[in-house]
Write a protein that holds these residues in place. Structure first.
Motif, PDB file in Angstrom:
ATOM      1  N   ASP A 159      44.716  87.161  17.730  1.00 24.06           N
ATOM      2  CA  ASP A 159      44.787  86.423  18.996  1.00 24.06           C
ATOM      3  C   ASP A 159      43.483  86.508  19.780  1.00 24.06           C
ATOM      4  O   ASP A 159      43.453  86.346  20.989  1.00 24.06           O
ATOM      5  CB  ASP A 159      45.937  86.949  19.850  1.00 24.06           C
ATOM      6  N   SER A 160      42.379  86.738  19.069  1.00 20.67           N
ATOM      7  CA  SER A 160      41.077  86.884  19.712  1.00 20.67           C
ATOM      8  C   SER A 160      40.026  86.151  18.888  1.00 20.67           C
ATOM      9  O   SER A 160      39.731  86.528  17.757  1.00 20.67           O
ATOM     10  CB  SER A 160      40.716  88.368  19.832  1.00 20.67           C
ATOM     11  N   GLY A 161      39.449  85.090  19.468  1.00 22.94           N
ATOM     12  CA  GLY A 161      38.473  84.296  18.742  1.00 22.94           C
ATOM     13  C   GLY A 161      39.137  83.259  17.851  1.00 22.94           C
ATOM     14  O   GLY A 161      40.335  83.330  17.572  1.00 22.94           O
ATOM     15  N   ILE A 162      38.348  82.279  17.417  1.00 22.60           N
ATOM     16  CA  ILE A 162      38.869  81.182  16.599  1.00 22.60           C
ATOM     17  C   ILE A 162      37.957  80.967  15.404  1.00 22.60           C
ATOM     18  O   ILE A 162      36.732  80.961  15.527  1.00 22.60           O
ATOM     19  CB  ILE A 162      38.966  79.864  17.408  1.00 22.60           C
ATOM     20  N   LEU A 163      38.569  80.748  14.264  1.00 22.26           N
ATOM     21  CA  LEU A 163      37.862  80.515  13.008  1.00 22.26           C
ATOM     22  C   LEU A 163      37.829  79.018  12.724  1.00 22.26           C
ATOM     23  O   LEU A 163      38.881  78.379  12.619  1.00 22.26           O
ATOM     24  CB  LEU A 163      38.593  81.257  11.888  1.00 22.26           C
TER      25      LEU A 163
ATOM     26  N   LEU B 159      44.157  77.680  22.223  1.00 21.00           N
ATOM     27  CA  LEU B 159      42.859  77.947  21.616  1.00 21.00           C
ATOM     28  C   LEU B 159      41.850  78.433  22.651  1.00 21.00           C
ATOM     29  O   LEU B 159      41.061  79.355  22.374  1.00 21.00           O
ATOM     30  CB  LEU B 159      42.349  76.682  20.930  1.00 21.00           C
ATOM     31  N   ASN B 160      41.861  77.867  23.847  1.00 13.82           N
ATOM     32  CA  ASN B 160      40.950  78.330  24.897  1.00 13.82           C
ATOM     33  C   ASN B 160      41.259  79.762  25.318  1.00 13.82           C
ATOM     34  O   ASN B 160      40.356  80.544  25.623  1.00 13.82           O
ATOM     35  CB  ASN B 160      41.025  77.401  26.107  1.00 13.82           C
ATOM     36  N   THR B 161      42.552  80.106  25.317  1.00 12.36           N
ATOM     37  CA  THR B 161      42.927  81.488  25.623  1.00 12.36           C
ATOM     38  C   THR B 161      42.367  82.435  24.579  1.00 12.36           C
ATOM     39  O   THR B 161      41.836  83.506  24.912  1.00 12.36           O
ATOM     40  CB  THR B 161      44.457  81.628  25.689  1.00 12.36           C
ATOM     41  N   ARG B 162      42.451  82.040  23.327  1.00  9.65           N
ATOM     42  CA  ARG B 162      41.920  82.892  22.259  1.00  9.65           C
ATOM     43  C   ARG B 162      40.398  82.939  22.275  1.00  9.65           C
ATOM     44  O   ARG B 162      39.805  83.945  21.886  1.00  9.65           O
ATOM     45  CB  ARG B 162      42.445  82.404  20.920  1.00  9.65           C
ATOM     46  N   PHE B 163      39.776  81.872  22.760  1.00 10.56           N
ATOM     47  CA  PHE B 163      38.320  81.836  22.852  1.00 10.56           C
ATOM     48  C   PHE B 163      37.806  82.889  23.829  1.00 10.56           C
ATOM     49  O   PHE B 163      36.760  83.506  23.599  1.00 10.56           O
ATOM     50  CB  PHE B 163      37.877  80.440  23.290  1.00 10.56           C
ATOM     51  N   ILE B 164      38.526  83.120  24.913  1.00 12.95           N
ATOM     52  CA  ILE B 164      38.050  84.074  25.929  1.00 12.95           C
ATOM     53  C   ILE B 164      38.659  85.458  25.777  1.00 12.95           C
ATOM     54  O   ILE B 164      38.296  86.386  26.509  1.00 12.95           O
ATOM     55  CB  ILE B 164      38.332  83.543  27.350  1.00 12.95           C
ATOM     56  N   THR B 165      39.596  85.626  24.842  1.00 18.57           N
ATOM     57  CA  THR B 165      40.230  86.938  24.636  1.00 18.57           C
ATOM     58  C   THR B 165      39.358  87.793  23.729  1.00 18.57           C
ATOM     59  O   THR B 165      39.040  87.406  22.611  1.00 18.57           O
ATOM     60  CB  THR B 165      41.621  86.779  24.007  1.00 18.57           C
ATOM     61  N   VAL B 166      38.962  88.956  24.224  1.00 19.93           N
ATOM     62  CA  VAL B 166      38.054  89.842  23.496  1.00 19.93           C
ATOM     63  C   VAL B 166      38.814  91.085  23.047  1.00 19.93           C
ATOM     64  O   VAL B 166      39.360  91.824  23.868  1.00 19.93           O
ATOM     65  CB  VAL B 166      36.859  90.249  24.373  1.00 19.93           C
ATOM     66  N   LYS B 167      38.858  91.280  21.741  1.00 22.29           N
ATOM     67  CA  LYS B 167      39.501  92.467  21.180  1.00 22.29           C
ATOM     68  C   LYS B 167      38.661  92.995  20.021  1.00 22.29           C
ATOM     69  O   LYS B 167      37.998  92.226  19.321  1.00 22.29           O
ATOM     70  CB  LYS B 167      40.916  92.149  20.690  1.00 22.29           C
ATOM     71  N   ALA B 168      38.716  94.300  19.824  1.00 24.51           N
ATOM     72  CA  ALA B 168      37.974  94.941  18.742  1.00 24.51           C
ATOM     73  C   ALA B 168      38.781  94.907  17.452  1.00 24.51           C
ATOM     74  O   ALA B 168      39.955  94.522  17.435  1.00 24.51           O
ATOM     75  CB  ALA B 168      37.641  96.383  19.126  1.00 24.51           C
ATOM     76  N   LEU B 169      38.143  95.329  16.366  1.00 26.65           N
ATOM     77  CA  LEU B 169      38.827  95.461  15.091  1.00 26.65           C
ATOM     78  C   LEU B 169      40.020  96.397  15.254  1.00 26.65           C
ATOM     79  O   LEU B 169      39.931  97.423  15.932  1.00 26.65           O
ATOM     80  CB  LEU B 169      37.861  96.037  14.045  1.00 26.65           C
ATOM     81  N   GLN B 170      41.149  96.041  14.646  1.00 26.85           N
ATOM     82  CA  GLN B 170      42.339  96.860  14.771  1.00 26.85           C
ATOM     83  C   GLN B 170      42.220  98.133  13.942  1.00 26.85           C
ATOM     84  O   GLN B 170      41.373  98.245  13.055  1.00 26.85           O
ATOM     85  CB  GLN B 170      43.564  96.048  14.336  1.00 26.85           C
ATOM     86  N   SER B 171      43.070  99.091  14.230  1.00 23.81           N
ATOM     87  CA  SER B 171      42.989 100.394  13.569  1.00 23.81           C
ATOM     88  C   SER B 171      43.213 100.297  12.062  1.00 23.81           C
ATOM     89  O   SER B 171      42.762 101.157  11.303  1.00 23.81           O
ATOM     90  CB  SER B 171      44.015 101.362  14.181  1.00 23.81           C
TER      91      SER B 171
END
Length: 369
Positions: free
Chosen positions: A65-69, A46-58
């Protein structure tokens, strides 16, 4: 449409053979022995996903794998069973009835429990902790929606006043005991039911969705909103610059009620939501919590949630400005996880989510006891 049937679950729910989805955040992970991951492994992921920054996919999907709900739910409070609190007594009784009925997993009485959706239980006044809903504006009825928060390191913003600047909704024991919650896979937001997306809309701060039309994504029905500034859905052509300018004006002129007036963003506008969270000055507001409105609860059973791997963990909160020196109890969180296993056979990890760590902008808000 829905992705699962109940045949697998019904043949095993009460047989003593407990199977579940592997804890891999995606429905495609396949079935495995129901062994919950260690708290440390869950927190690391979860901490890895917290710091992983990715944009909306195509394909307009939210990256999984980016951010947590997350979604804070009511705990049992100082007076378990009182209105507004989690009623473990009623839930234990309901669970016992379900298990008795499911000594014959194929019976109609068993199916009457397992085939009932979250929305159906809610309409009867039964709150299963892994389900959620909002009230229809001005009515004591339930809509097919619930309010969630998306946490990611690059979108953390604080309010100006102490005591109300928790990024994740939290409240003390006497205020509906909001110190526990659900962690969902981002994959839930990328599914549809009968052509309706599971992610209804997004707001850069609390959208006051319990008082909006269209299941939380329409215009506000509050009296103070009838002043020409309230909006419903944003135009799909809305740019980040357009929204930022408009939202900054609302915050400047309307302060803490700006979230009630701003327009809602569609899933395809996720990048705009990120830009607004990163750039707009929220120093004039007292409530920095963002809001994602999830729909289609009336279409999912507990079994559907489990077999699709949507619910991936339970958290208890600590470091809350609204509940100082009163963190959630990990044993209560574990009890919620235990109920979920009773209904689905799925073991969930229980982790601590620290609002202070988010507030202090550390990279590790998820931890173990």
């Amino acid at each position: 449409m829905r992705f699962v049937t109940h045949s697998f679950r019904l043949s095993r729910i009460c047989s003593g053979i407990m199977l579940s989805l592997a804890w891999a955040f995606t429905p495609a992970a396949g079935l495995a022995e129901s062994i919950a991951p260690s708290c440390s492994a869950a927190a690391d992921m979860l901490n890895t996903r917290f710091i992983t920054v990715k944009a909306l996919q195509s394909n307009d999907n939210i990256p999984e794998d980016s951010g947590i709900l997350v979604h804070t739910i009511h705990g049992p409070g100082a007076n378990p069973g009182a209105a507004g609190y989690l009623d473990f007594g009623a839930l234990d009784a309901l669970t016992a009835k379900m298990q008795t009925a499911c000594t014959n997993p194929q019976s109609q009485s068993c199916r009457s429990y397992l085939d009932k959706t979250c929305g159906a239980y809610l309409s009867e006044g039964t709150f299963l902790p892994w389900c959620g809903s909002n009230h229809v504006p001005n009515k004591q009825t339930l809509s097919d929606a619930s309010s969630w928060t998306f946490v990611r390191a690059d979108t953390v913003i604080q309010g100006a006043q102490p005591g109300v600047d928790d990024e994740v909704v939290c409240a003390k024991e006497s205020d509906y005991d909001k110190r526990y919650g659900l962690i969902f896979s981002n994959g839930y937001m990328n599914q549809t039911v009968n052509g309706i997306e599971n992610l209804g809309c997004m707001y850069p701060m609390d959208g006051d969705t319990g008082f909006r039309k269209d299941q939380g994504c329409g215009i506000s029905v509050r009296g103070f909103a009838n002043q020409g500034q309230a909006e419903a859905q944003c135009p799909l052509s809305e740019t980040s610059e357009d929204y930022e300018s408009y939202f900054e004006t609302l915050i400047e002129t309307r302060g803490s009620v700006a979230g009630s007036l701003t327009c809602s963003l569609a899933k395809s506008q996720f990048n705009t939501w990120v830009d607004v969270r990163k750039r707009v000055d929220l120093s004039k507001t007292i409530w920095p919590v963002n809001e994602f409105v999830l729909w289609n609860w009336d279409s999912y059973t507990a079994d559907d949630i489990a077999q699709n791997g949507f619910l991936i963990g339970i958290y208890y909160l600590s470091g809350c400005e609204r509940a100082p020196n009163a963190p959630g109890d990990p044993q209560v969180a574990q009890r919620i996880a235990g109920l979920y296993k009773d209904w689905t056979g799925v073991d969930l990890p229980v982790v601590k989510l620290d609002n202070a760590a988010i507030r202090n902008r550390t990279d590790t808000p998820f931890a173990c006891q």
